[in-house]
Design a protein around this motif. Structure first.
Motif, PDB file in Angstrom:
ATOM      1  N   HIS A   1       0.821  -1.207   0.000  1.00 53.91           N
ATOM      2  CA  HIS A   1       0.000   0.000   0.000  1.00 53.91           C
ATOM      3  C   HIS A   1       0.855   1.256   0.000  1.00 53.91           C
ATOM      4  N   ALA A   2       1.908   1.265   0.804  1.00 53.03           N
ATOM      5  CA  ALA A   2       2.765   2.445   0.870  1.00 53.03           C
ATOM      6  C   ALA A   2       3.413   2.728  -0.481  1.00 53.03           C
ATOM      7  N   ALA A   3       3.873   1.670  -1.144  1.00 55.37           N
ATOM      8  CA  ALA A   3       4.527   1.839  -2.438  1.00 55.37           C
ATOM      9  C   ALA A   3       3.536   2.302  -3.501  1.00 55.37           C
ATOM     10  N   VAL A   4       2.350   1.716  -3.483  1.00 54.13           N
ATOM     11  CA  VAL A   4       1.341   2.099  -4.471  1.00 54.13           C
ATOM     12  C   VAL A   4       0.864   3.523  -4.210  1.00 54.13           C
ATOM     13  N   ARG A   5       0.634   3.860  -2.945  1.00 51.95           N
ATOM     14  CA  ARG A   5       0.201   5.222  -2.619  1.00 51.95           C
ATOM     15  C   ARG A   5       1.209   6.250  -3.145  1.00 51.95           C
ATOM     16  N   ALA A   6       2.487   5.948  -2.976  1.00 51.80           N
ATOM     17  CA  ALA A   6       3.531   6.859  -3.437  1.00 51.80           C
ATOM     18  C   ALA A   6       3.550   6.986  -4.961  1.00 51.80           C
ATOM     19  N   ALA A   7       3.087   5.937  -5.649  1.00 51.82           N
ATOM     20  CA  ALA A   7       3.102   5.929  -7.113  1.00 51.82           C
ATOM     21  C   ALA A   7       1.855   6.547  -7.729  1.00 51.82           C
ATOM     22  N   VAL A   8       0.807   6.712  -6.941  1.00 55.55           N
ATOM     23  CA  VAL A   8      -0.445   7.274  -7.470  1.00 55.55           C
ATOM     24  C   VAL A   8      -0.232   8.734  -7.856  1.00 55.55           C
ATOM     25  N   ALA A   9      -0.573   9.039  -9.106  1.00 54.28           N
ATOM     26  CA  ALA A   9      -0.438  10.408  -9.614  1.00 54.28           C
ATOM     27  C   ALA A   9      -1.202  10.508 -10.921  1.00 54.28           C
ATOM     28  N   PRO A  10      -1.625  11.704 -11.302  1.00 56.97           N
ATOM     29  CA  PRO A  10      -2.243  11.864 -12.613  1.00 56.97           C
ATOM     30  C   PRO A  10      -1.309  11.368 -13.714  1.00 56.97           C
ATOM     31  N   GLY A  11      -1.854  10.629 -14.673  1.00 54.68           N
ATOM     32  CA  GLY A  11      -1.084  10.113 -15.787  1.00 54.68           C
ATOM     33  C   GLY A  11      -0.583   8.693 -15.596  1.00 54.68           C
ATOM     34  N   VAL A  12      -0.647   8.166 -14.377  1.00 57.34           N
ATOM     35  CA  VAL A  12      -0.222   6.794 -14.095  1.00 57.34           C
ATOM     36  C   VAL A  12      -1.356   5.839 -14.428  1.00 57.34           C
ATOM     37  N   THR A  13      -1.046   4.675 -14.988  1.00 56.14           N
ATOM     38  CA  THR A  13      -2.083   3.679 -15.260  1.00 56.14           C
ATOM     39  C   THR A  13      -2.234   2.745 -14.063  1.00 56.14           C
ATOM     40  N   THR A  14      -3.389   2.128 -13.963  1.00 61.21           N
ATOM     41  CA  THR A  14      -3.610   1.172 -12.877  1.00 61.21           C
ATOM     42  C   THR A  14      -2.722  -0.062 -13.048  1.00 61.21           C
ATOM     43  N   ARG A  15      -2.332  -0.387 -14.274  1.00 60.91           N
ATOM     44  CA  ARG A  15      -1.384  -1.490 -14.480  1.00 60.91           C
ATOM     45  C   ARG A  15      -0.020  -1.157 -13.870  1.00 60.91           C
ATOM     46  N   GLU A  16       0.394   0.096 -14.001  1.00 59.90           N
ATOM     47  CA  GLU A  16       1.668   0.498 -13.398  1.00 59.90           C
ATOM     48  C   GLU A  16       1.624   0.351 -11.880  1.00 59.90           C
ATOM     49  N   LEU A  17       0.489   0.642 -11.275  1.00 62.83           N
ATOM     50  CA  LEU A  17       0.348   0.447  -9.829  1.00 62.83           C
ATOM     51  C   LEU A  17       0.474  -1.033  -9.475  1.00 62.83           C
ATOM     52  N   ASP A  18      -0.096  -1.893 -10.302  1.00 64.22           N
ATOM     53  CA  ASP A  18      -0.004  -3.333 -10.067  1.00 64.22           C
ATOM     54  C   ASP A  18       1.449  -3.799 -10.136  1.00 64.22           C
ATOM     55  N   LEU A  19       2.211  -3.252 -11.067  1.00 61.90           N
ATOM     56  CA  LEU A  19       3.624  -3.627 -11.183  1.00 61.90           C
ATOM     57  C   LEU A  19       4.408  -3.210  -9.940  1.00 61.90           C
ATOM     58  N   VAL A  20       4.083  -2.052  -9.383  1.00 55.55           N
ATOM     59  CA  VAL A  20       4.722  -1.603  -8.151  1.00 55.55           C
ATOM     60  C   VAL A  20       4.451  -2.597  -7.025  1.00 55.55           C
ATOM     61  N   ALA A  21       3.197  -3.035  -6.914  1.00 55.79           N
ATOM     62  CA  ALA A  21       2.830  -3.993  -5.869  1.00 55.79           C
ATOM     63  C   ALA A  21       3.516  -5.337  -6.079  1.00 55.79           C
ATOM     64  N   ARG A  22       3.659  -5.767  -7.323  1.00 57.12           N
ATOM     65  CA  ARG A  22       4.347  -7.033  -7.617  1.00 57.12           C
ATOM     66  C   ARG A  22       5.806  -6.978  -7.164  1.00 57.12           C
ATOM     67  N   GLU A  23       6.433  -5.826  -7.335  1.00 56.66           N
ATOM     68  CA  GLU A  23       7.829  -5.691  -6.924  1.00 56.66           C
ATOM     69  C   GLU A  23       7.975  -5.867  -5.407  1.00 56.66           C
ATOM     70  N   VAL A  24       7.023  -5.363  -4.643  1.00 56.24           N
ATOM     71  CA  VAL A  24       7.072  -5.517  -3.189  1.00 56.24           C
ATOM     72  C   VAL A  24       6.928  -6.990  -2.814  1.00 56.24           C
ATOM     73  N   LEU A  25       5.975  -7.679  -3.421  1.00 53.61           N
ATOM     74  CA  LEU A  25       5.800  -9.108  -3.151  1.00 53.61           C
ATOM     75  C   LEU A  25       7.083  -9.877  -3.449  1.00 53.61           C
TER      76      LEU A  25
END
Length: 262
Positions: free
Chosen positions: A28-52
């Motif tokens: 959640h912390a990593a995804v929250r930091a990545a949330v911004a206008p212009g970002v895709t929801t797939r990019e957020l998923d990739l951030v979460a995968r990296e944490v796992l």
């Protein structure tokens, strides 16, 4: 230990669930930091995968609901990304977040066979005061439900605390058709944990029970419909929604939140 179809955990098992919960908190912390206008929801998923991957944890979302050996129909992300009128189970993809959007991020992790599950709602850029208040009320309702999760209390006490907090805050829709749940060796287990309830009614809470408490609230209708992707639930009137969730252990000392950061 098991009682009926409800799974009760030892202190050691809860400790492992805490490790899984810490991974979820980091997602959640990593995804929250990545949330911004212009970002895709797939990019957020990739951030979460990296944490796992960094923690050697696995996803309890990826492939969930798959049918047969082919895995057909299984969920394709490690997080759910539900934007604006999407209440829950939004599939990460090519949707581009825009300033003023509200995105709910549901995440899960498995460590040594034990599950963690939590959700947050994140503003994208600058959101309206009404949307910010919607998220605040939903999170407050979550914490009211957590406070009610004490030994000797009943499931209805949790739902009552959640609903009372929401109703006191204004004319919000308490989303119907979705509940919290037991969690442990599987992500979804008995008992269901409703977001409404009657005080003193329902299953008695005992130490060792671990549940996911998750209010979902809209600015309008409490009713939803499922999109053609067979996953995403949206409000029927297009009103915006928020979703907050924690995995919580009932202990002799009171509720312990397992999905907070370490």
């Amino acid at each position: 230990m098991f009682g009926r179809s409800v799974e009760y955990k030892t202190a050691d098992q809860i400790a492992v669930m805490r490790r899984a919960g810490a991974v979820v908190a980091e997602m959640h912390a990593a995804v929250r930091a990545a949330v911004a206008p212009g970002v895709t929801t797939r990019e957020l998923d990739l951030v979460a995968r990296e944490v796992l991957a960094r923690h050697g944890a696995t996803s309890n979302f990826l492939g969930y609901g798959a049918r047969g050996a082919s895995g057909e129909g299984g969920f394709s992300g490690v997080i759910c990304t539900s934007v604006n009128d999407e209440v829950v189970h939004g599939i990460p993809g090519e949707r581009i977040l825009r300033d003023g959007d509200l995105v709910s991020v549901d995440a899960g992790a498995v460590v040594e066979g034990w599950h963690g599950d939590a959700a947050i709602t994140v503003p994208v850029g600058t959101v309206s005061a009404a949307d910010a208040e919607l998220s605040r009320v939903t999170e407050a309702a979550l914490w009211a439900g957590i406070e009610a999760a004490r030994p000797g209390a009943r499931l209805g006490d949790i739902g009552h605390a959640i609903a009372a907090t929401i109703r006191a805050a204004g004319d919000y829709g308490i989303v119907e058709g979705f509940t919290g749940h037991g969690i442990g060796t599987a992500m979804h287990m008995d008992p269901d944990v409703a977001n409404t309830g009657r005080p003193g009614h329902g299953m008695k809470l005992k130490p060792g029970l671990v549940i996911a408490i998750e209010p979902m609230v809209s600015r309008g209708s409490p009713y939803t419909q499922i999109l053609e992707d067979d996953w995403t639930a949206v409000t029927i009137d297009g009103s915006r929604a928020a979703h907050w969730e924690h995995t919580v252990a009932v202990t002799a000392a009171g509720p312990v939140v397992l999905t907070l950061p370490t």
